[in-house]
Design a protein around this motif. Structure first.
Motif, PDB file in Angstrom:
ATOM      1  N   ASN A 245     162.061 101.470  54.945  1.00 46.84           N
ATOM      2  CA  ASN A 245     160.920 101.662  55.849  1.00 46.84           C
ATOM      3  C   ASN A 245     161.333 102.268  57.186  1.00 46.84           C
ATOM      4  O   ASN A 245     160.508 102.437  58.072  1.00 46.84           O
TER       5      ASN A 245
ATOM      6  N   THR B  84     155.792 102.903  59.214  1.00 50.49           N
ATOM      7  CA  THR B  84     154.709 102.124  58.587  1.00 50.49           C
ATOM      8  C   THR B  84     153.359 102.364  59.252  1.00 50.49           C
ATOM      9  O   THR B  84     152.414 101.600  59.032  1.00 50.49           O
TER      10      THR B  84
ATOM     11  N   HIS C 241     151.934 107.977  59.135  1.00 46.21           N
ATOM     12  CA  HIS C 241     153.132 108.336  58.361  1.00 46.21           C
ATOM     13  C   HIS C 241     152.731 108.717  56.928  1.00 46.21           C
ATOM     14  O   HIS C 241     151.698 108.246  56.426  1.00 46.21           O
TER      15      HIS C 241
ATOM     16  N   MET D 287     151.163 106.292  54.003  1.00 46.62           N
ATOM     17  CA  MET D 287     151.032 104.904  54.467  1.00 46.62           C
ATOM     18  C   MET D 287     149.608 104.464  54.765  1.00 46.62           C
ATOM     19  O   MET D 287     149.336 103.258  54.817  1.00 46.62           O
TER      20      MET D 287
ATOM     21  N   TRP E 194     148.095 101.787  52.534  1.00 44.72           N
ATOM     22  CA  TRP E 194     148.731 100.484  52.343  1.00 44.72           C
ATOM     23  C   TRP E 194     148.306  99.497  53.425  1.00 44.72           C
ATOM     24  O   TRP E 194     147.137  99.290  53.638  1.00 44.72           O
TER      25      TRP E 194
ATOM     26  N   PRO F  86     150.258  98.460  60.313  1.00 47.17           N
ATOM     27  CA  PRO F  86     151.597  98.839  60.785  1.00 47.17           C
ATOM     28  C   PRO F  86     152.558  97.651  60.782  1.00 47.17           C
ATOM     29  O   PRO F  86     152.181  96.532  61.133  1.00 47.17           O
TER      30      PRO F  86
ATOM     31  N   HIS G  14     153.860  96.236  58.208  1.00 47.97           N
ATOM     32  CA  HIS G  14     153.843  95.502  56.934  1.00 47.97           C
ATOM     33  C   HIS G  14     154.471  96.414  55.890  1.00 47.97           C
ATOM     34  O   HIS G  14     153.841  97.321  55.366  1.00 47.97           O
ATOM     35  N   ILE G  15     155.728  96.116  55.604  1.00 45.00           N
ATOM     36  CA  ILE G  15     156.601  97.082  54.924  1.00 45.00           C
ATOM     37  C   ILE G  15     156.300  97.232  53.427  1.00 45.00           C
ATOM     38  O   ILE G  15     155.679  96.363  52.823  1.00 45.00           O
ATOM     39  N   ILE G  16     156.768  98.349  52.890  1.00 47.52           N
ATOM     40  CA  ILE G  16     156.629  98.616  51.454  1.00 47.52           C
ATOM     41  C   ILE G  16     158.018  98.664  50.809  1.00 47.52           C
ATOM     42  O   ILE G  16     159.027  98.472  51.492  1.00 47.52           O
TER      43      ILE G  16
END
Ligand SMILES: NC(=O)c1ccc[n+]([C@@H]2O[C@H](COP(=O)([O-])OP(=O)(O)OC[C@H]3O[C@@H](n4cnc5c(N)ncnc54)[C@H](O)[C@@H]3O)[C@@H](O)[C@H]2O)c1
Length: 395
Positions: A294, A316, A320, A323, A326, A329, A331-333
């Protein structure tokens, strides 16, 4: 889909998810999955969410209600399945590396070029392009944020065969896999760096090594023609020769003037799936590390000297790449999202009548780099130009 193991599961997750995350012009329906073992493919269909299963991939080609064939098998079957699918007017998504040989990749590219004329699309599954931070790196280079690219430094390191007792699975057999670490993970960093820089590798000098030359046959095999996929135990039934490289290291020139180094190894003890790329330009540097996918590290040499340093960008934000669909901001993938993004781009291209990338021609060019690396290593590391990617149709 053909194949239901590692990539079969990763792609299935993406096909299941993509319609629900992205607003697309067409919806994917998971119609039919193929494997060779009836009980196992039946279980896979149920577990992975497919409507039906078969043990013969030709059933996919012959089904009128199937539009897309997704190839998730070892490299020795990519060409045969892709050529049949394209001839039948099916759009094709094929896992990387495109094929086991340059000749196969050329034939697949020629077939894809011919099929394109009738609106049939094809794409190769270099999924790391679709990690948002990687896509963003490419945009930064294209926007001139790094200036003139001088260096590319790429490693892809694993350690799953350090143990000499690890069995002779298909990935260690040249006739099934084409090559070893080179085509399996080296292909990824070749594609990724060319994608990010917009430059192509023009020549290489390489060394390769097979550290463990003989390994136990895998459980369930009855000889050297072992076809067990991903088996991780030996069966005490003799040994066979490892016919691929365990590691490949090469230096390269890129056609835009950059110097590059590449290292692909399955013997990097402690490194599980360590893909790291650093790019140095006249105006800055950027670093991507898959274990922190990320993030990007960016050094902006245009800032006042007293403020310069590597900054961590958390990729995030809704602005981006990929993104906005999903989470909020921060809250990672993860790894699997790259495949969802791959399916999103593929469906969008097919449904709107444009060519998805990387094309088979792009993947052929990667195959030509793999071939140049292998030839250089055979010739005592002598400088080897990458052959031009003329398709059979263009020759
Ligand atoms: N994009 C990535 O990051 C990534 C990662 C791993 C593998 N791959 C690629 O994906 C492909 C498959 O690798 P994998 O790790 O999923 O392998 P795997 O051994 O986990 O699975 C292979 C699958 O293919 C099936 N299969 C083999 N021959 C078949 C045939 N003739 N007909 C029907 N099914 C057949 C096997 O039963 C199995 O389900 C390879 O090309 C590999 O290089 C890509």
């Amino acid at each position: 889909m053909v194949g239901y193991a590692f990539m079969g599961a990763a792609h299935s997750q993406a096909w299941r998810t993509v319609n629900r995350v992205y607003d697309l012009p067409a919806r994917a329906r998971m119609a039919l999955i193929c494997g060779r073992d009836t009980a196992k493919v039946a279980d896979a269909a149920d577990r992975l969410g497919w409507d039906a299963y078969t043990t013969d991939w030709r059933d996919l080609i012959n089904s009128d209600d199937i539009d897309v064939v997704d190839i998730c098998t070892p490299g020795d079957s990519h060409a045969e399945i892709a050529l049949a699918a394209l001839a039948a007017g099916k759009h094709v998504l094929c896992e990387k590396p495109l094929a086991n040989t340059v000749a196969e990749a050329r034939a697949m590219t020629a077939a894809a070029d011919a099929a394109r004329a009738t609106g049939v699309r094809s794409m190769c599954g270099f999924n790391y392009r679709r990690v948002p931070a990687v896509t963003m790196m490419r945009q930064m280079v294209a926007d001139g944020r790094l200036g003139v690219i001088r260096h590319v430094r790429a490693v892809y390191l694993q350690d799953w065969i350090v143990d000499p007792q690890f069995p002779l699975v298909w990935r260690l057999q040249k006739d099934r896999a084409g090559s070893g670490a080179l085509g399996d993970i080296g292909a990824h960093i070749i594609d990724l760096t060319q994608f990010v820089t917009g430059q192509r590798i023009s020549g290489v000098s390489a060394v390769t090594e097979t550290f463990v030359k003989e390994r136990p046959l895998p459980a369930g095999s009855s000889g050297l023609a072992a076809t067990v996929d991903g088996g991780s135990s030996a069966d005490g039934n003799g040994t066979g020769p490892v016919t691929v490289d365990d590691a490949a290291v090469f230096v390269a020139r890129l056609d835009g003037g950059a110097l590059a180094t590449y290292e692909a190894s399955r013997f990097a003890t402690g490194r599980k799936n360590a893909l790291r790329v650093e790019i140095n330009g006249s105006l800055g540097s950027v670093v991507f590390d898959l274990e922190r996918l990320n993030e990007l590290e960016f050094y902006d040499a245009t800032r006042p000297t007293v403020e310069q340093g590597f900054n961590r960008i958390l990729v995030t934000e809704g602005e981006h790449p990929y993104m906005s669909a999903w989470w909020p901001p921060g809250h990672i993938i993860g790894y699997e999202h790259s495949f969802t993004h791959e399916m999103r781009d593929f469906i969008e291209a097919v449904a709107t009548g444009v060519d998805p990338t990387p094309s088979f021609a792009d993947a052929l060019q990667v195959q030509l780099v793999l071939d140049a690396v292998a030839r250089s290593a055979e010739l005592g590391s002598s400088w080897t130009e990458v052959a031009p990617a003329l398709t059979a149709a263009a020759v």
